[in-house]
Design a protein around this motif. Structure first.
Motif, PDB file in Angstrom:
ATOM      1  N   LYS A 251       0.831  -1.203   0.000  1.00  0.00           N
ATOM      2  CA  LYS A 251       0.000   0.000   0.000  1.00  0.00           C
ATOM      3  C   LYS A 251       0.870   1.259   0.000  1.00  0.00           C
ATOM      4  O   LYS A 251       0.570   2.224  -0.700  1.00  0.00           O
ATOM      5  CB  LYS A 251      -0.951   0.008   1.198  1.00  0.00           C
ATOM      6  CG  LYS A 251      -2.030  -1.054   1.098  1.00  0.00           C
ATOM      7  CD  LYS A 251      -3.163  -0.900   2.036  1.00  0.00           C
ATOM      8  CE  LYS A 251      -3.125  -0.926   3.419  1.00  0.00           C
ATOM      9  NZ  LYS A 251      -4.244  -0.911   4.260  1.00  0.00           N
ATOM     10  N   LEU A 252       1.945   1.240   0.766  1.00  0.00           N
ATOM     11  CA  LEU A 252       2.865   2.373   0.813  1.00  0.00           C
ATOM     12  C   LEU A 252       3.518   2.589  -0.549  1.00  0.00           C
ATOM     13  O   LEU A 252       3.602   3.713  -1.045  1.00  0.00           O
ATOM     14  CB  LEU A 252       3.927   2.147   1.888  1.00  0.00           C
ATOM     15  CG  LEU A 252       5.009   3.209   2.029  1.00  0.00           C
ATOM     16  CD1 LEU A 252       4.406   4.569   2.344  1.00  0.00           C
ATOM     17  CD2 LEU A 252       6.001   2.802   3.100  1.00  0.00           C
ATOM     18  N   ASP A 253       3.952   1.508  -1.185  1.00  0.00           N
ATOM     19  CA  ASP A 253       4.552   1.587  -2.514  1.00  0.00           C
ATOM     20  C   ASP A 253       3.562   2.190  -3.511  1.00  0.00           C
ATOM     21  O   ASP A 253       3.905   3.084  -4.283  1.00  0.00           O
ATOM     22  CB  ASP A 253       4.982   0.191  -2.964  1.00  0.00           C
ATOM     23  CG  ASP A 253       5.587   0.198  -4.353  1.00  0.00           C
ATOM     24  OD1 ASP A 253       6.672   0.792  -4.522  1.00  0.00           O
ATOM     25  OD2 ASP A 253       4.970  -0.371  -5.280  1.00  0.00           O
ATOM     26  N   PHE A 254       2.322   1.719  -3.482  1.00  0.00           N
ATOM     27  CA  PHE A 254       1.282   2.243  -4.368  1.00  0.00           C
ATOM     28  C   PHE A 254       1.067   3.739  -4.128  1.00  0.00           C
ATOM     29  O   PHE A 254       0.997   4.529  -5.069  1.00  0.00           O
ATOM     30  CB  PHE A 254      -0.030   1.482  -4.154  1.00  0.00           C
ATOM     31  CG  PHE A 254      -1.185   2.082  -4.897  1.00  0.00           C
ATOM     32  CD1 PHE A 254      -1.364   1.829  -6.247  1.00  0.00           C
ATOM     33  CD2 PHE A 254      -2.092   2.909  -4.254  1.00  0.00           C
ATOM     34  CE1 PHE A 254      -2.429   2.397  -6.944  1.00  0.00           C
ATOM     35  CE2 PHE A 254      -3.152   3.475  -4.935  1.00  0.00           C
ATOM     36  CZ  PHE A 254      -3.320   3.222  -6.290  1.00  0.00           C
ATOM     37  N   ALA A 255       0.955   4.127  -2.867  1.00  0.00           N
ATOM     38  CA  ALA A 255       0.711   5.529  -2.535  1.00  0.00           C
ATOM     39  C   ALA A 255       1.844   6.417  -3.051  1.00  0.00           C
ATOM     40  O   ALA A 255       1.597   7.480  -3.622  1.00  0.00           O
ATOM     41  CB  ALA A 255       0.546   5.700  -1.028  1.00  0.00           C
ATOM     42  N   CYS A 256       3.077   5.980  -2.865  1.00  0.00           N
ATOM     43  CA  CYS A 256       4.222   6.781  -3.307  1.00  0.00           C
ATOM     44  C   CYS A 256       4.277   6.876  -4.832  1.00  0.00           C
ATOM     45  O   CYS A 256       4.555   7.930  -5.380  1.00  0.00           O
ATOM     46  CB  CYS A 256       5.518   6.183  -2.774  1.00  0.00           C
ATOM     47  SG  CYS A 256       5.701   6.355  -0.991  1.00  0.00           S
ATOM     48  N   ARG A 257       3.999   5.767  -5.508  1.00  0.00           N
ATOM     49  CA  ARG A 257       4.084   5.759  -6.979  1.00  0.00           C
ATOM     50  C   ARG A 257       2.910   6.475  -7.638  1.00  0.00           C
ATOM     51  O   ARG A 257       3.081   7.251  -8.565  1.00  0.00           O
ATOM     52  CB  ARG A 257       4.150   4.330  -7.496  1.00  0.00           C
ATOM     53  CG  ARG A 257       5.442   3.634  -7.173  1.00  0.00           C
ATOM     54  CD  ARG A 257       5.378   2.175  -7.633  1.00  0.00           C
ATOM     55  NE  ARG A 257       6.485   1.430  -7.127  1.00  0.00           N
ATOM     56  CZ  ARG A 257       7.631   1.296  -7.782  1.00  0.00           C
ATOM     57  NH1 ARG A 257       7.786   1.863  -8.948  1.00  0.00           N
ATOM     58  NH2 ARG A 257       8.608   0.594  -7.263  1.00  0.00           N
TER      59      ARG A 257
END
Length: 81
Positions: free
Chosen positions: A70-76
């Motif tokens: 989820k963190l990766d998705f939010a950042c990207r």
């Protein structure tokens, strides 16, 4: 290094986020930066879901992978953290 703080109108002088991030003695998020669930923002566009990252879950072996995704998705996709 000179301490930087932000004065928000008539409110208290509080340290900026960058200053807090540099403070190695800080082990928890100051309560003034945490919103209770009932105060969380709601997206006005029904097709848009704002990613919510549970920082405590990032430290838990049982939920770390899901929360990291989820963190990766939010950042990207959202371009900020």
């Amino acid at each position: 290094m000179e301490s930087k703080a932000i004065n928000l109108g008539n409110s208290l002088l509080v340290p900026c986020v960058q200053e807090l991030a540099r403070d190695k003695s800080l082990t928890t998020i100051p309560p003034r930066y945490i919103r209770p669930n009932h105060q969380q923002p709601i997206a006005s566009d029904a097709g848009t879901e704002i990613p919510v990252i549970d920082m405590q879950s990032l430290l838990s072996q049982g939920s770390m992978e899901v929360e990291l995704a989820k963190l990766d998705f939010a950042c990207r996709e959202w371009g900020f953290f």
